[in-house]
Design a protein around this motif. Structure first.
Motif, short mmCIF file in Angstrom:
data_model
loop_
_atom_site.label_atom_id
_atom_site.label_comp_id
_atom_site.label_asym_id
_atom_site.label_seq_id
_atom_site.Cartn_x
_atom_site.Cartn_y
_atom_site.Cartn_z
N ALA A 47 -38.00 -19.75 55.59
CA ALA A 47 -37.42 -18.43 55.38
C ALA A 47 -37.21 -18.09 53.91
CB ALA A 47 -36.09 -18.32 56.13
N ALA A 48 -37.35 -19.06 53.03
CA ALA A 48 -37.24 -18.78 51.60
C ALA A 48 -38.30 -17.78 51.15
CB ALA A 48 -37.36 -20.07 50.80
N GLU A 49 -39.44 -17.79 51.83
CA GLU A 49 -40.54 -16.92 51.41
C GLU A 49 -41.00 -15.96 52.50
OE1 GLU A 49 -43.63 -19.54 50.12
OE2 GLU A 49 -42.63 -20.03 48.22
N LYS A 50 -40.47 -16.11 53.72
CA LYS A 50 -40.97 -15.31 54.83
C LYS A 50 -39.82 -14.69 55.62
CE LYS A 50 -45.02 -18.33 55.42
NZ LYS A 50 -45.77 -19.19 56.38
N GLY A 51 -40.17 -13.73 56.47
CA GLY A 51 -39.19 -13.13 57.37
C GLY A 51 -38.20 -12.20 56.69
N VAL A 67 -33.98 -18.93 66.10
CA VAL A 67 -34.52 -20.26 65.83
C VAL A 67 -33.97 -21.20 66.89
CG1 VAL A 67 -34.62 -22.16 64.18
CG2 VAL A 67 -34.74 -19.80 63.37
N GLY A 68 -34.73 -21.36 67.95
CA GLY A 68 -34.32 -22.20 69.06
C GLY A 68 -35.54 -22.70 69.81
N SER A 69 -35.30 -23.43 70.87
CA SER A 69 -36.40 -23.98 71.67
C SER A 69 -36.89 -23.01 72.73
CB SER A 69 -35.95 -25.27 72.35
OG SER A 69 -34.97 -24.99 73.35
N ASP A 116 -35.24 -16.86 72.48
CA ASP A 116 -36.69 -16.69 72.43
C ASP A 116 -37.16 -16.82 70.98
OD1 ASP A 116 -39.31 -15.84 72.45
OD2 ASP A 116 -38.97 -14.21 73.87
N PRO A 117 -37.96 -17.85 70.64
CA PRO A 117 -38.38 -18.06 69.26
C PRO A 117 -39.70 -17.39 68.89
CG PRO A 117 -39.03 -19.95 70.55
CD PRO A 117 -38.40 -18.96 71.52
N HIS A 144 -43.32 -14.49 62.26
CA HIS A 144 -42.93 -14.16 60.89
C HIS A 144 -42.71 -15.38 59.99
CE1 HIS A 144 -42.55 -9.84 61.60
NE2 HIS A 144 -42.02 -10.14 62.76
N LEU A 145 -42.41 -16.52 60.57
CA LEU A 145 -42.21 -17.73 59.76
C LEU A 145 -43.35 -18.73 59.93
CD1 LEU A 145 -38.41 -18.56 60.36
CD2 LEU A 145 -39.43 -17.20 58.50
N GLY A 146 -44.19 -18.53 60.95
CA GLY A 146 -45.18 -19.54 61.29
C GLY A 146 -44.51 -20.80 61.80
N TRP A 147 -43.36 -20.61 62.46
CA TRP A 147 -42.52 -21.75 62.88
C TRP A 147 -42.45 -21.83 64.38
CZ3 TRP A 147 -38.25 -21.90 66.04
CH2 TRP A 147 -37.53 -23.12 66.06
N ARG A 148 -42.42 -23.05 64.87
CA ARG A 148 -42.07 -23.32 66.27
C ARG A 148 -41.44 -24.71 66.32
NH1 ARG A 148 -47.40 -23.66 69.81
NH2 ARG A 148 -47.87 -21.72 68.70
#
Length: 309
Positions: free
Chosen positions: A227-231, A238-240, A279-280, A286-290
């Motif tokens: 999140a420092a550079e995205k979102g 941010v959850g499962s 819901d992630p 937006h973060l490319g995160w999962r």
């Protein structure tokens, strides 16, 4: 890059500090040590090259703004918070002081220092109130029904206002129930781990069917760092995305330790949320995160750490 981390000596904050230092950041961390511990920062304080500086400071103090202006970080990771939703029922003023006033001190420092981004951690179990459907999306009405959630929501509103009026960019992350290495003893996972390893009977508050969205700390830290550079300008869950009951949590941990005794059940706490799952999908976009750590793997790693803690 220079980072400023509030709540740096806490469970989540110290894990974030380690991650940032490993990536080459210079880090200033603040904490009043009311809940955190310098022991959590032992690894960070041993990093050569004076890339980590610790400042014992209450986030409610105006000195936080002054320190941000003095250090001029590129990113502020604002993790310091009052987290006890039950305590907030009778200490709502203190909860608001930490979560709202503390956030304002951070934002004022960021405004004057022209910080590039403020990354804020909110609580996915509190800001939405009682969700109409699960897993809950960010578009769900935010109508918290307890003081802790109201304070978190107010802090988010200030983030938006400072972006519009002063150009202070932010990303707000609504976290699930983060657990793992260095988790506190009053956390359900930390409590179960300690009691199971010492062969003491565990206690479940309520009937055990209440659910949480459990998220391993390394997964949470990964989202925060991204999140420092995205979102920018967004609230992201941010959850499962998975509901896990407290009973199922106990069953998995007891099996991993080799305990067959059932827990004892006591009255539920008045502020406890009944069901939670976040819901992630938006964070993935937006973060490319999962999340990448399964519950069983995360619990096994937590238990391994607890053995030597």
């Amino acid at each position: 890059m220079r980072a400023f981390v509030t709540g740096a000596a806490g469970f989540l904050g110290s894990n974030l500090v380690d991650r940032l230092l490993a990536e080459g950041w210079a880090v200033d961390g603040i904490d009043d040590l009311s809940a955190g511990s310098l022991a959590n920062l032992a690894e960070a304080r041993s990093v050569p090259g004076r890339r980590f500086s610790f400042h014992r400071l209450d986030v409610c103090s105006p000195a936080v703004s002054d320190l941000i202006v003095h250090r001029r970080p590129d990113v502020v990771f604002h993790l310091a918070a009052a987290t006890d939703r039950c305590a907030a029922l009778t200490r709502a003023i203190r909860d608001a002081e930490v979560n709202v006033l503390g956030t304002l001190h951070v934002l004022e420092g960021a405004r004057v220092a022209k910080v590039g981004k403020v990354v804020f951690t909110s609580s996915g179990a509190d800001i939405y109130g009682v969700p109409e459907e699960l897993p809950v999306r960010e578009s769900h009405l935010q109508r918290p029904d307890a003081p802790h959630g109201v304070a978190k929501l107010a802090a988010e509103a200030y983030l938006h206002a400072y972006r519009v009026t002063h150009g202070v960019e932010y990303t707000a992350l609504a976290l699930g129930h983060v657990y793992g290495v260095r988790c506190r003893g009053d956390d359900v996972v930390g409590t179960f781990a300690s009691r199971l390893l010492h062969r003491q009977r565990c206690v479940i508050l309520g009937d055990g069917r209440q659910t949480r969205d459990f998220l391993f700390v390394a997964d949470a830290v990964d989202a925060i760092a991204r999140a420092a550079e995205k979102g920018t300008g967004l609230l992201l869950n941010v959850g499962s995305g998975v509901e896990t009951s407290i009973q199922d949590l106990y069953d998995v941990m007891a099996r991993l330790v080799g305990v067959s005794d059932p827990p004892r059940y006591e009255a539920a706490r008045p502020a406890d949320v009944r069901r939670v799952a976040l819901d992630p999908a938006r964070a993935e976009i937006h973060l490319g995160w999962r999340p990448f750590t399964s519950l069983e793997e995360g619990l096994a790693r937590t238990l391994e750490w607890a053995k030597s803690a």
